[in-house]
Structures are given as C-alpha cells and as structure tokens.
Design an enzyme around this catalytic site. Structure first.
Site, PDB file in Angstrom:
ATOM      1  N   LYS A 176      52.612  33.474  39.108  1.00 32.78           N
ATOM      2  CA  LYS A 176      52.042  32.287  39.751  1.00 32.78           C
ATOM      3  C   LYS A 176      50.633  32.062  39.181  1.00 32.78           C
ATOM      4  O   LYS A 176      49.691  32.766  39.529  1.00 32.78           O
ATOM      5  CB  LYS A 176      51.937  32.450  41.271  1.00 32.78           C
ATOM      6  N   GLY A 207      52.305  27.081  42.174  1.00 34.85           N
ATOM      7  CA  GLY A 207      52.215  26.739  43.590  1.00 34.85           C
ATOM      8  C   GLY A 207      50.928  27.245  44.204  1.00 34.85           C
ATOM      9  O   GLY A 207      50.076  27.819  43.518  1.00 34.85           O
ATOM     10  N   GLY A 209      48.307  29.498  46.423  1.00 38.26           N
ATOM     11  CA  GLY A 209      48.133  30.917  46.715  1.00 38.26           C
ATOM     12  C   GLY A 209      48.629  31.265  48.113  1.00 38.26           C
ATOM     13  O   GLY A 209      49.282  32.288  48.322  1.00 38.26           O
ATOM     14  N   VAL A 212      53.030  30.477  47.619  1.00 38.75           N
ATOM     15  CA  VAL A 212      53.713  31.209  46.544  1.00 38.75           C
ATOM     16  C   VAL A 212      53.058  32.582  46.327  1.00 38.75           C
ATOM     17  O   VAL A 212      53.742  33.601  46.191  1.00 38.75           O
ATOM     18  CB  VAL A 212      53.726  30.363  45.249  1.00 38.75           C
ATOM     19  N   GLY A 213      51.729  32.611  46.358  1.00 36.65           N
ATOM     20  CA  GLY A 213      51.007  33.886  46.169  1.00 36.65           C
ATOM     21  C   GLY A 213      51.353  34.873  47.278  1.00 36.65           C
ATOM     22  O   GLY A 213      51.658  36.046  47.011  1.00 36.65           O
ATOM     23  N   GLU A 251      42.057  42.812  40.036  1.00 35.32           N
ATOM     24  CA  GLU A 251      40.909  42.575  39.144  1.00 35.32           C
ATOM     25  C   GLU A 251      40.085  41.509  39.835  1.00 35.32           C
ATOM     26  O   GLU A 251      40.469  40.338  39.837  1.00 35.32           O
ATOM     27  CB  GLU A 251      41.391  42.080  37.777  1.00 35.32           C
ATOM     28  N   CYS A 285      34.073  36.768  35.265  1.00 43.20           N
ATOM     29  CA  CYS A 285      33.999  37.846  36.263  1.00 43.20           C
ATOM     30  C   CYS A 285      32.994  38.911  35.849  1.00 43.20           C
ATOM     31  O   CYS A 285      32.347  39.516  36.682  1.00 43.20           O
ATOM     32  CB  CYS A 285      35.381  38.446  36.471  1.00 43.20           C
ATOM     33  N   GLU A 385      28.528  36.850  44.338  1.00 42.94           N
ATOM     34  CA  GLU A 385      28.965  36.329  43.040  1.00 42.94           C
ATOM     35  C   GLU A 385      28.835  34.813  43.081  1.00 42.94           C
ATOM     36  O   GLU A 385      29.476  34.158  43.906  1.00 42.94           O
ATOM     37  CB  GLU A 385      30.423  36.732  42.795  1.00 42.94           C
TER      38      GLU A 385
END
Ligand code: NAD
Length: 482
Positions: A176, A207, A209, A212-213, A251, A285, A385
């Site tokens: 995904k 899709g 998150g 579908v996630g 990650e 990142c 962040e």
C-alpha cells in the site's frame, strides 16, 4: 495493461498478476505541489481488496519460496534493468507528484531504488541460507506473506527497500503506497509484470492508511508488516499487528544531530550540513536538522549557514537550477510554517527564512529555507520532527555536552560528526544513539544497514541485515538412524 507514461488515471489495482477493478469505489486525486493542480486520479481500495491481494500472495507463496537463489537473482537483475530503462520517467513522475526537482529526482528517487535492487543480487547469491551449528542444521526460510505500507517522501526508494529483500528471501507481498505519491508504485507494478514475476508474488492495493493500511497490519494471513512513515503511524500499525503476533519492522521519524567538534573544518561542515538538512526540502527522515556547534563558534556558523541557505534556488520541480521544491501538500506546508512560528515564539533567533509564502512563488506549497540559532533542547523546534527546510543551531560548551544534546531526543535514526581527527570523530560517533552516523560529510552508502534506535524504529533495511528481516530461523536437529 496501463503502460503509457502520460496515463492520468490509475483506477485498477494489481492483484494476482492482473489489473483488476477495485471493490472499494473511492478515488483520490494526485496533486502536483508546485502547481497545486491535479495530475492523476487513483483508485482507493478497501478491506476486501486487501483480502483478495492477501489470498493471491498466500497462494503464490509455496512455489515462490521454493524457487532457487539463481532464479530469484536473475529475476531481480531483470527488474533492475527494466527500472533503469525507465529511470527518467520514474524520476519525472516522482518530481511531479511530490515536488523534488527533476534532476535530483532522476538521480535519487529513481537511481537509489535501482541501485538497491542491484545491491541485493550479490547479497542473495552469497547468503548462507543453510549451515551446521554443532548438532543442528540451521535453515533460513522466507517468513511468508508480507504487508508493506510506505510514505511519499522517497516513495519508490522506501518501497524497494522492502520489495528487494522480500523478493530475495522468497516472500510474497501486498503493497500500500502513500496516496500522496502513488504513481511510481503503479509503474513498478507494470515493470514487475513485464519482467515475468509470477502472479500473486507482488500485489498493489492503493488506499487510505486508516483502511487499507490497518487491514494489512491486522490481517491474520499476513506474517510480517513493514511500515515506513511517522512514529504515530508506527504505533498504530504495531498495535494492530500485535493481535496476530506478526513480525513488525518500522522505519520512522528522526531529529538527527550534526555535531561539529571544535577541530572541524567549519566552512565545509556548515555548507554541507545545510545541504543535508534541506535535501528534498527537509522532507527526509534522516535530515540533519539539529546542528550542534561550539558556543564560541556560533556566530561564525550563523554567517556561513545564512549564506548557504540564501544561495539555494527554490522553485518549480522542472525549472532549471532548482534545489528546493515545495512541501508535498498544503497540510505539510501549514505544519512547517506553524513550527517556524513556534520557534519565533519560543525565543530562538530567526537567522533567515520565516513562515511567509515566498513573494516570488505565490503558487505552490513552498516554505522559505529557514535557519534558527540559539536553539535550546527544551524548545519544540529542537524536539519535534519538522519535516521541512528548517535548520536549528544549538550551541554547546564542552564535547560532553555536545553528545548529551545529540542524544537528548526520542529519536535515533541518523547523525553526523565533523572533526579533523577521524579517531576522535569515531569515538563521538560511538556515543551517539542512532542507527547511522556519518563522519565528515561521508556520502550515503547503499550497502550500509539503515534503521532507527529509540522511537525511530525497529529493524534494519538494506544490506544482509535487511534481508534477514524477511527470514525465519529453523533449527533441524537430528542424525542418521543409529
Ligand atoms: P505517514 O505515517 O503519514 O504515512 C506513511 C504510510 O502509512 C502511508 O502509506 C499512510 O497511508 C500509512 N498510514 C497512515 N496512517 C495509518 C494507519 N493508521 N494504519 C496503517 N497505515 C497508516 O508518513 P508520511 O507523512 O507519508 O511520511 C513522512 C514520515 O515518514 C516522517 O515521519 C518520516 O520521518 C518518516 N520516514 C521515515 C523513513 C525511515 O527510513 N526511517 C523514511 C522516510 C520517511
């Protein structure tokens, strides 16, 4: 099959080796963040689509996991060549969907995934899948069906960071991609299909998150889930995965320190440090977003950093000479601007940049390259962040304090040390709690393992350590009948 470079609609999913109509009927527009205009429409699958994809992956697993190393290595080399043949198209597609300037995008966004795939061929060919350990034979086997959930900032690089070791290990998979930059994933599916990957080994379900996630993370027929994304999404994925005890690799975010020791070459270190913080407009990142400098050198560093930041050209991803593109979408732009306002309110010194839309770029989700100095570790801009072109300069008084500041973070993804003495730099690097540390501006290494300490993640990608995330360890204990 959809294969034209200029396809504007991606309304089918790739399941079991076919482009199929999704059960989910939603769609979403992909917007070019430079022009703010829609460039494509993609399908938004749902939980039933995930079920179909997982069934296909489950069915394909026994045969695929029994292929030989030579067969898988040959297929991976073919895929990598096919990607290389479409490198510029891939780079330009990603430039259009997420805004990284096209020459950089061709080199990094398309070049890195090709290099990563290539790097796994020798790793696969040389990996000891079976060996004896005392009376026991150790057999390393593919973990099974994997679910991949990926972000928009280096979209194909993050996808291939999972797909390459999974293919090498003999796993099957459901991907995904991020709905903000999904077009590259559709190109990848075309490449895998053309390269002759057996049906069901790779499946693509675009899709949301939250649907579908989450369906991937909680699916009982998925053995492992790997997410690259924010720490918040990592928590939600790990929580959903816990119900079925699947292996989880994550990650996640970072707030990486760049420690300039007193004997560093300051003009070089500051220029490169600003560049590494602002690459991909700070949407990286591993961005070195905290520059930690000797207090007595701070004013010199500020002059160098201002010069570096103000010399960077910002603009459309397809304009000449541009280094800084926009933020990926309006929400990200607003979030970064709000952080800049917070930094000003918190009392950090605004060296250059600011929260306003650049007057020469009235359209597009641009944020001015911004530098703060006199940043303290208790400030929000030093802790969270920001994911935009915002550099924080933090002064230290002793080397001990520099390391303390570097480690004063919930994150531990990357880091950097500059010193005239490599041993001194290595010794400082060992004390930094992060998955990677770069010394004196060393280049990114495709063969080095990458991953996070602390809340930056679980597990490693790339290198043989990346492959091992996709393997189970079986102990076969026994001997010939007496
Ligand atoms: P994100 O967490 O918003 O989204 C990442 C993916 O997770 C997307 O596909 C999204 O649809 C999905 N997702 C969102 N909510 C979910 C949920 N509840 N359940 C399951 N899946 C869900 O992150 P993003 O904004 O796309 O990417 C930026 C973040 O990714 C930053 O924090 C960045 O540091 C991190 N990142 C980390 C690495 C790394 O290697 N450590 C690399 C790139 C990006």
């Amino acid at each position: 099959m959809q294969s034209e470079a200029n396809v504007k609609e991606r309304l089918n999913l790739y399941i079991n080796g076919r482009w199929v109509e999704p059960v989910g009927k939603g769609t979403v527009k992909v917007v070019n963040p430079c022009s703010e205009e829609a460039i494509a429409t993609i399908a938004m699958g749902n939980e039933e689509d995930v079920d179909r994809a997982v069934s296909a992956a489950r069915e394909a697993f026994p045969a695929w996991s029994r292929t030989t190393v030579a067969e898988r290595a040959a297929l991976m080399a073919r895929i990598s060549s096919a990607m290389a043949a479409r490198q510029n198209e891939i780079g330009d597609t990603i430039a259009a969907e997420m805004g990284m300037p096209a020459p950089w995008s061709r080199m990094i966004q398309a070049g890195l995934p090709i290099a990563t795939l290539n790097s796994f061929v020798p790793i696969l060919e040389n990996y000891p899948f079976e060996y004896d350990m005392g009376r026991t034979r150790i057999v390393k086997e593919a973990i099974g069906v994997c679910g991949f959930i990926t972000p928009w900032n280096y979209p194909l690089h993050q996808i291939i960071g999972k797909v390459a070791p999974a293919l090498a290990a003999g796993c099957t998979m459901v991907l995904k991609p991020s709905q903000l930059a999904p077009l590259n994933a559709f190109i990848l599916a075309e490449i895998l299909e053309k390269a002759g990957l057996p049906p069901g080994v790779f499946n693509l379900v675009s899709g949301a998150g939250s649907r579908v996630g989450q369906a991937i993370a909680s699916h009982p027929e998925i053995d492992m889930v790997s997410l690259t994304g924010s720490t918040q999404s990592g928590i939600l994925v790990a929580r959903a995965a816990a119900q079925t005890i699947k292996r989880v690799t994550l990650e996640l975010g970072g707030k990486s320190p760049n420690v300039l020791l007193k004997d560093a070459d300051f003009p070089v270190a500051v220029r490169k440090g600003v560049h590494q913080c602002y690459l991909n407009s700070g949407q990286t990142c591993t961005a070195l977003s905290r520059m930690i400098v000797p207090a007595e050198k701070q004013e010199d560093v500020v002059v160098l950093a201002r010069e570096a930041a103000e010399s960077m050209v910002m603009g459309d991803a397809f304009a000449d000479g541009v280094f800084l593109g926009p933020m990926v979408d309006r929400q990200q732009q607003q979030s970064v601007r709000a952080y800049i306002e917070t930094g000003i309110r918190e009392g950090a010194t605004l060296v250059t940049g600011g929260p306003e839309q650049p007057d020469y770029l009235p359209k597009g989700f641009f944020v001015r390259p911004t530098v703060f100095s006199n940043v303290r570790t208790d400030m929000v801009i030093a802790r969270e962040e920001i994911f935009g072109p915002v550099l924080c300069i933090l002064p230290y008084r002793s080397e001990e304090e520099a390391i303390e500041i570097a480690n004063d973070s919930v994150y531990g993804l990357s880091g950097s040390v500059w010193s005239g003495d490599i041993e001194r730099a290595r010794s400082a690097a060992k004390r930094i709690r992060s998955g990677q540390v770069f010394i004196n501006g060393a280049d990114f290494d495709i063969d080095a393992p990458a991953g996070g300490y602390k809340q930056s993640g679980i597990g490693r990608e790339r290198s043989k350590y990346g492959l091992e995330e996709y393997l189970e360890i079986k102990a076969v204990i026994g001997h010939n009948p007496a």
